[in-house]
Design a protein around this motif. Structure first.
Motif, PDB file in Angstrom:
ATOM      1  N   GLU A 164       1.049  -1.087  -0.117  1.00  0.00           N
ATOM      2  CA  GLU A 164      -0.105   0.141  -0.143  1.00  0.00           C
ATOM      3  C   GLU A 164       0.586   1.253   0.026  1.00  0.00           C
ATOM      4  OE1 GLU A 164      -2.379  -0.578   3.329  1.00  0.00           O
ATOM      5  OE2 GLU A 164      -4.096  -1.828   2.202  1.00  0.00           O
ATOM      6  N   LEU A 223       0.055  -6.780  -4.306  1.00  0.00           N
ATOM      7  CA  LEU A 223      -0.817  -6.136  -2.774  1.00  0.00           C
ATOM      8  C   LEU A 223      -1.558  -7.138  -3.315  1.00  0.00           C
ATOM      9  CD1 LEU A 223      -2.013  -2.677  -2.651  1.00  0.00           C
ATOM     10  CD2 LEU A 223      -1.592  -4.305  -0.828  1.00  0.00           C
ATOM     11  N   ASP A 243      -7.385  -5.463  -7.060  1.00  0.00           N
ATOM     12  CA  ASP A 243      -5.942  -4.957  -7.366  1.00  0.00           C
ATOM     13  C   ASP A 243      -5.539  -5.750  -8.909  1.00  0.00           C
ATOM     14  OD1 ASP A 243      -5.726  -4.063  -4.798  1.00  0.00           O
ATOM     15  OD2 ASP A 243      -4.851  -5.698  -4.273  1.00  0.00           O
TER      16      ASP A 243
END
Length: 132
Positions: free
Chosen positions: A47, A68, A84
């Motif tokens: 992140e 991710l 994602d």
């Protein structure tokens, strides 16, 4: 340990306020964390990498989103992993060097309903026939 080295590099990049350096360091630290089985750290570093790469590094952002997505897949968070992966595909579509070179050398993809395409193709065929 590799993770400690990447965390030190990441701390140096953060201190320098250099997003271009934070992005790859966070991706590397996240990748090592995932290999060590520390998925929470992988998410945290991923992140951070996405946030840093949003400053203009689409390739880095796609790599961070891929990280991710993989971590979330390992954790069984399938909906988040799909999200994602879709974002990663969106960032990479049309941005690769190979596609850019192909478009310059060969040309972009054509739509069969494009106005004037038949005329252009017919002209190419006639010129090729005359050249033979």
């Amino acid at each position: 340990e590799a993770r400690q080295v990447y965390e030190e590099v990441l701390a140096t990049a953060r201190a320098a306020s250099a997003p271009a350096r934070v992005c790859p360091a966070a991706i590397a630290a996240g990748g090592v964390s995932v290999r060590l089985g520390d998925y929470a750290a992988g998410i945290r570093f991923g992140e951070e990498a996405v946030a840093a790469c949003r400053q203009g590094d689409l390739g880095g952002q796609a790599r961070a989103e891929n990280l991710l997505g993989n971590v979330r897949l390992y954790r069984g968070e399938y909906a988040a992993a799909r999200r994602d992966a879709a974002q990663c595909d969106t960032n990479m579509s049309g941005k690769s060097l190979g596609r850019t070179v192909k478009n310059l050398v060969i040309g972009r993809e054509r739509d069969l309903t494009e106005h004037g395409l038949f005329h252009k193709l017919s002209l190419v065929a006639v010129l090729a026939w005359v050249g033979l």
